[in-house]
Design a protein around this motif. Structure first.
Motif, PDB file in Angstrom:
ATOM      1  N   SER A 104       1.804   7.595  -5.254  1.00  0.00           N
ATOM      2  CA  SER A 104       0.862   8.700  -5.118  1.00  0.00           C
ATOM      3  C   SER A 104       1.601  10.004  -4.842  1.00  0.00           C
ATOM      4  O   SER A 104       2.760  10.008  -4.391  1.00  0.00           O
ATOM      5  CB  SER A 104      -0.114   8.421  -3.980  1.00  0.00           C
ATOM      6  OG  SER A 104       0.547   8.493  -2.723  1.00  0.00           O
TER       7      SER A 104
ATOM      8  N   THR B  94       2.638  10.081  -1.257  1.00  0.00           N
ATOM      9  CA  THR B  94       3.849   9.309  -0.974  1.00  0.00           C
ATOM     10  C   THR B  94       5.093  10.072  -1.428  1.00  0.00           C
ATOM     11  O   THR B  94       6.122  10.077  -0.739  1.00  0.00           O
ATOM     12  CB  THR B  94       3.775   7.936  -1.666  1.00  0.00           C
ATOM     13  OG1 THR B  94       2.722   7.174  -1.067  1.00  0.00           O
ATOM     14  CG2 THR B  94       5.082   7.170  -1.523  1.00  0.00           C
TER      15      THR B  94
ATOM     16  N   SER C  35       0.834  -1.197   0.000  1.00  0.00           N
ATOM     17  CA  SER C  35       0.000   0.000   0.000  1.00  0.00           C
ATOM     18  C   SER C  35       0.871   1.250   0.000  1.00  0.00           C
ATOM     19  O   SER C  35       2.082   1.191   0.252  1.00  0.00           O
ATOM     20  CB  SER C  35      -0.891   0.004   1.240  1.00  0.00           C
ATOM     21  OG  SER C  35      -0.104   0.180   2.413  1.00  0.00           O
ATOM     22  N   GLN C  36       0.250   2.401  -0.245  1.00  0.00           N
ATOM     23  CA  GLN C  36       0.981   3.671  -0.177  1.00  0.00           C
ATOM     24  C   GLN C  36       1.529   3.887   1.234  1.00  0.00           C
ATOM     25  O   GLN C  36       2.668   4.346   1.407  1.00  0.00           O
ATOM     26  CB  GLN C  36       0.055   4.818  -0.578  1.00  0.00           C
ATOM     27  CG  GLN C  36      -0.476   4.741  -1.998  1.00  0.00           C
ATOM     28  CD  GLN C  36       0.590   4.959  -3.066  1.00  0.00           C
ATOM     29  OE1 GLN C  36       1.616   5.593  -2.833  1.00  0.00           O
ATOM     30  NE2 GLN C  36       0.338   4.442  -4.261  1.00  0.00           N
ATOM     31  N   LYS C  37       0.741   3.536   2.252  1.00  0.00           N
ATOM     32  CA  LYS C  37       1.204   3.697   3.631  1.00  0.00           C
ATOM     33  C   LYS C  37       2.419   2.830   3.904  1.00  0.00           C
ATOM     34  O   LYS C  37       3.390   3.272   4.536  1.00  0.00           O
ATOM     35  CB  LYS C  37       0.078   3.357   4.609  1.00  0.00           C
ATOM     36  CG  LYS C  37       0.478   3.535   6.070  1.00  0.00           C
ATOM     37  CD  LYS C  37      -0.681   3.195   7.010  1.00  0.00           C
ATOM     38  CE  LYS C  37      -0.240   3.364   8.469  1.00  0.00           C
ATOM     39  NZ  LYS C  37      -1.337   3.000   9.408  1.00  0.00           N
ATOM     40  N   GLU C  38       2.387   1.595   3.413  1.00  0.00           N
ATOM     41  CA  GLU C  38       3.541   0.711   3.603  1.00  0.00           C
ATOM     42  C   GLU C  38       4.768   1.243   2.877  1.00  0.00           C
ATOM     43  O   GLU C  38       5.896   1.143   3.383  1.00  0.00           O
ATOM     44  CB  GLU C  38       3.189  -0.697   3.119  1.00  0.00           C
ATOM     45  CG  GLU C  38       2.238  -1.439   4.041  1.00  0.00           C
ATOM     46  CD  GLU C  38       1.722  -2.725   3.434  1.00  0.00           C
ATOM     47  OE1 GLU C  38       1.565  -3.704   4.190  1.00  0.00           O
ATOM     48  OE2 GLU C  38       1.453  -2.751   2.207  1.00  0.00           O
TER      49      GLU C  38
ATOM     50  N   MET D 212       3.048  -0.836  -8.109  1.00  0.00           N
ATOM     51  CA  MET D 212       2.631   0.353  -7.361  1.00  0.00           C
ATOM     52  C   MET D 212       2.815   1.609  -8.186  1.00  0.00           C
ATOM     53  O   MET D 212       3.882   1.827  -8.778  1.00  0.00           O
ATOM     54  CB  MET D 212       3.433   0.496  -6.066  1.00  0.00           C
ATOM     55  CG  MET D 212       3.296   1.871  -5.419  1.00  0.00           C
ATOM     56  SD  MET D 212       3.992   1.969  -3.778  1.00  0.00           S
ATOM     57  CE  MET D 212       2.642   1.246  -2.861  1.00  0.00           C
TER      58      MET D 212
END
Length: 331
Positions: free
Chosen positions: A172, A175, A139-142, A169
């Protein structure tokens, strides 16, 4: 490098960078034509040092503005750690700080990425390049948490690398803003999404040292017009003078020259990049061109391999029609 660390013990501790990582080229943004250099190999899989020397000198003589090592065109994910280190060492030895050397360090292992980053620094490279670690969808958070772990361990300035077709991926804007907070000095976008690329220029336009670079060669004129900085152009491996001429025309806003050079850039995409049916055909076409031009051999690491003789003959026929740089041809 000076770091202030949040010592509250919270999981999402943030590192603030108060000084730019050391590099000979950090007082201005990266810009211009930066070939994603192929890795010349011998038939046994070892580094082709003679071919590498010829290739690097060929690119420098053509006036390129930097060299990008171990990216997709450089077969980075297929090369073992020692070969990567040897390549970086040899290129830095040949270049001798004439232009910046960028080294893509992304690996499936964070620790292996750090090891290559450390070697790049000791060998004399100038910038690191970071893409999302491939294989696992994240994910973007990861990805942001990954950067929080990786950034403090890098001792050279770094650029982000958006390559969704290979990494699963699409980075973003959020990010990338986090990456910039952690020290990123630019982004190479190979998504092929022009609107996204232009949004990057708009987002980071207030930082004169943050570079927005495209991996799509045909986007260069509009990128420069809108305030972007350059291209990591695969075709500049074999036709560097064409791409340098296109960049110069873009800077000078010479519409007639832009039109002429861009037509040949599109021609490369329609011909040399389109030989064969495999997804890897642009890598094979690039290496085949360099081999036919007498610069380096065309062996590629498994599973990519090399063109057949029939495919090489098609590339040779295309090269014979190109009006630039014929001095290197073996045709």
């Amino acid at each position: 490098m000076h770091i202030i660390q949040n010592t509250s013990g919270k999981r999402n501790a943030v590192f603030l960078y108060l000084s730019v990582r050391e590099s000979s080229f950090t007082n201005k943004p990266l810009r211009g034509i930066i070939p994603p250099m192929v890795t010349p190999l011998l038939e046994n899989g070892n580094l082709d040092v003679i071919g590498l020397t010829t290739l690097v000198n060929y690119l420098l003589e053509a006036g390129v503005h930097g060299l990008f090592l171990l990216g997709t065109t450089g077969e980075g994910p297929s090369l073992d750690a020692e070969l990567k280190k040897q390549l970086v060492t040899q290129v830095c030895r040949i270049v001798k700080k004439k232009v910046p050397v960028l080294v893509c360090i992304t690996d499936t292992s964070l620790e292996d990425s750090v090891r290559l980053a450390d070697h790049a620094k000791s060998a004399g490279a100038d910038f690191l390049v970071v893409a999302p670690p491939y294989y696992f969808p994240i994910s973007q958070k990861e990805m942001q948490e990954y950067l929080v772990q990786l950034a403090p361990k890098m001792t050279l300035p770094f650029l982000m690398y958006n390559m969704p077709s290979c990494t699963k991926m699409h980075l973003s804007i959020r990010t990338l803003k986090k990456a910039k907070e952690l020290g990123a000095i630019g982004i190479k976008d190979s998504s092929g999404n022009q609107n996204y690329l232009f949004s990057l220029i708009e987002t980071f336009k207030n930082d004169p040292l943050f570079s927005v670079i495209t991996g799509n060669e045909a986007f260069l004129p509009e990128l420069i017009k809108r305030g972007g900085h350059g291209t990591v152009a695969g075709g500049a491996n074999f036709f560097p003078k064409l791409f340098v001429a296109l960049y110069d025309a873009c800077i000078e806003n010479d519409i007639e020259a832009i039109t002429e050079h861009l037509a040949w850039v599109n021609w490369v995409s329609d011909t040399i990049y389109d030989v064969g049916k495999q997804e890897s055909k642009y890598i094979k076409g690039t290496k085949s061109s360099l081999s036919l031009m007498g610069i380096c051999q065309d062996y590629a690491k498994s599973p990519i391999g090399s063109f057949t003789e029939k495919e090489r003959a098609k590339v040779a026929a295309y090269l014979a029609h190109f009006p630039y740089e014929k001095v290197y041809f073996r045709l």
